[in-house]
Design a protein around this motif. Structure first.
Motif, PDB file in Angstrom:
ATOM      1  N   THR A  84      34.644  48.921  20.639  1.00  0.00           N
ATOM      2  CA  THR A  84      35.647  47.954  21.084  1.00  0.00           C
ATOM      3  C   THR A  84      35.303  46.588  20.522  1.00  0.00           C
ATOM      4  OG1 THR A  84      34.432  47.380  23.106  1.00  0.00           O
ATOM      5  CG2 THR A  84      36.034  49.195  23.267  1.00  0.00           C
ATOM      6  N   ILE A  85      36.202  45.643  20.725  1.00  0.00           N
ATOM      7  CA  ILE A  85      35.931  44.258  20.346  1.00  0.00           C
ATOM      8  C   ILE A  85      36.481  43.354  21.436  1.00  0.00           C
ATOM      9  CG2 ILE A  85      38.042  43.944  18.983  1.00  0.00           C
ATOM     10  CD1 ILE A  85      35.991  42.443  16.977  1.00  0.00           C
ATOM     11  N   PRO A 107      40.079  49.038  20.042  1.00  0.00           N
ATOM     12  CA  PRO A 107      40.613  48.546  21.311  1.00  0.00           C
ATOM     13  C   PRO A 107      40.046  47.152  21.583  1.00  0.00           C
ATOM     14  CG  PRO A 107      39.743  50.782  21.550  1.00  0.00           C
ATOM     15  CD  PRO A 107      39.309  50.273  20.201  1.00  0.00           C
ATOM     16  N   VAL A 108      40.878  46.274  22.121  1.00  0.00           N
ATOM     17  CA  VAL A 108      40.479  44.902  22.425  1.00  0.00           C
ATOM     18  C   VAL A 108      40.340  44.761  23.938  1.00  0.00           C
ATOM     19  CG1 VAL A 108      41.091  42.462  22.226  1.00  0.00           C
ATOM     20  CG2 VAL A 108      41.727  44.062  20.393  1.00  0.00           C
ATOM     21  N   LEU A 109      39.180  44.243  24.368  1.00  0.00           N
ATOM     22  CA  LEU A 109      38.903  44.094  25.792  1.00  0.00           C
ATOM     23  C   LEU A 109      38.795  42.622  26.177  1.00  0.00           C
ATOM     24  CD1 LEU A 109      36.140  46.826  26.306  1.00  0.00           C
ATOM     25  CD2 LEU A 109      38.620  47.072  26.490  1.00  0.00           C
ATOM     26  N   ARG A 113      38.651  44.885  30.407  1.00  0.00           N
ATOM     27  CA  ARG A 113      39.988  45.490  30.546  1.00  0.00           C
ATOM     28  C   ARG A 113      40.673  45.548  29.187  1.00  0.00           C
ATOM     29  NH1 ARG A 113      41.669  47.799  34.924  1.00  0.00           N
ATOM     30  NH2 ARG A 113      43.786  47.169  34.497  1.00  0.00           N
ATOM     31  N   LEU A 114      41.364  46.660  28.924  1.00  0.00           N
ATOM     32  CA  LEU A 114      42.117  46.823  27.687  1.00  0.00           C
ATOM     33  C   LEU A 114      43.302  45.856  27.681  1.00  0.00           C
ATOM     34  CD1 LEU A 114      42.550  48.529  25.069  1.00  0.00           C
ATOM     35  CD2 LEU A 114      44.142  49.906  26.442  1.00  0.00           C
ATOM     36  N   VAL A 115      43.371  45.011  26.645  1.00  0.00           N
ATOM     37  CA  VAL A 115      44.481  44.058  26.539  1.00  0.00           C
ATOM     38  C   VAL A 115      45.244  44.195  25.223  1.00  0.00           C
ATOM     39  CG1 VAL A 115      43.518  42.343  28.126  1.00  0.00           C
ATOM     40  CG2 VAL A 115      42.964  42.223  25.675  1.00  0.00           C
ATOM     41  N   GLY A 116      44.731  45.039  24.330  1.00  0.00           N
ATOM     42  CA  GLY A 116      45.416  45.216  23.056  1.00  0.00           C
ATOM     43  C   GLY A 116      44.612  46.086  22.110  1.00  0.00           C
ATOM     44  N   VAL A 117      45.098  46.145  20.874  1.00  0.00           N
ATOM     45  CA  VAL A 117      44.432  46.886  19.808  1.00  0.00           C
ATOM     46  C   VAL A 117      44.491  46.016  18.561  1.00  0.00           C
ATOM     47  CG1 VAL A 117      44.593  48.907  18.303  1.00  0.00           C
ATOM     48  CG2 VAL A 117      45.003  49.163  20.741  1.00  0.00           C
ATOM     49  N   LEU A 118      43.400  45.992  17.819  1.00  0.00           N
ATOM     50  CA  LEU A 118      43.364  45.261  16.562  1.00  0.00           C
ATOM     51  C   LEU A 118      43.199  46.273  15.438  1.00  0.00           C
ATOM     52  CD1 LEU A 118      43.252  42.264  15.432  1.00  0.00           C
ATOM     53  CD2 LEU A 118      40.836  42.789  15.044  1.00  0.00           C
TER      54      LEU A 118
END
Length: 139
Positions: A84-85, A107-109, A113-118
């Motif tokens: 993740t990042i 996946p962006v945390l 918490r997951l808030v998006g994807v890069l």
């Protein structure tokens, strides 16, 4: 400078997600429909528990074909504890992570918490925007 650009500025918000109990072939259909190479898997609370990639799907279907049993749920085949990042990481760190680990997307945390994807595509948009900005300044 590109290092000052944060992941949050270019990530995809509200990404396609899967639940672990979803049928694998339904997930494959959704990946294909959206033109994605992977999507996060979240639990009932929306917390990241894995990622389902094209490679995971191929492994599952090949194993199923070999055993004449090609079905199952996303949770059986997803990659658990994916890379993740953080939402506030810089784009350079993100690009390095994508390249070093040969990932298409991360996946962006934000505070776990997951808030998006890069994706690599998102990083290239940031590079283009930065290059365009420099051209406008006459640098």
């Amino acid at each position: 400078m590109l290092k000052s650009i944060k992941v949050r500025s270019y990530m995809t918000r509200h990404p396609l997600t899967f639940r672990p109990e979803m049928d694998l072939f339904t997930a494959i259909e959704r990946l294909l429909k959206h033109g994605l190479t992977a999507a996060p898997v979240v639990d009932a609370r929306g917390e990241l528990i894995g990622i389902l990639s094209e490679a995971d799907c191929l492994r599952a279907t090949l194993a199923g074909a070999y055993h004449d049993d090609a079905h199952g749920a996303v949770g059986q085949y997803m990659t658990v504890v994916p890379d993740t990042i953080d939402v506030d990481a810089d784009i350079i760190k993100a690009a390095e992570g994508l390249l070093l680990d040969q990932r298409q997307r991360l996946p962006v945390l934000d505070n776990g918490r997951l808030v998006g994807v890069l994706s690599r595509h998102d990083v290239l948009r940031a590079v283009k925007a930065f290059a365009w900005h420099d051209t406008d300044r006459g640098d």
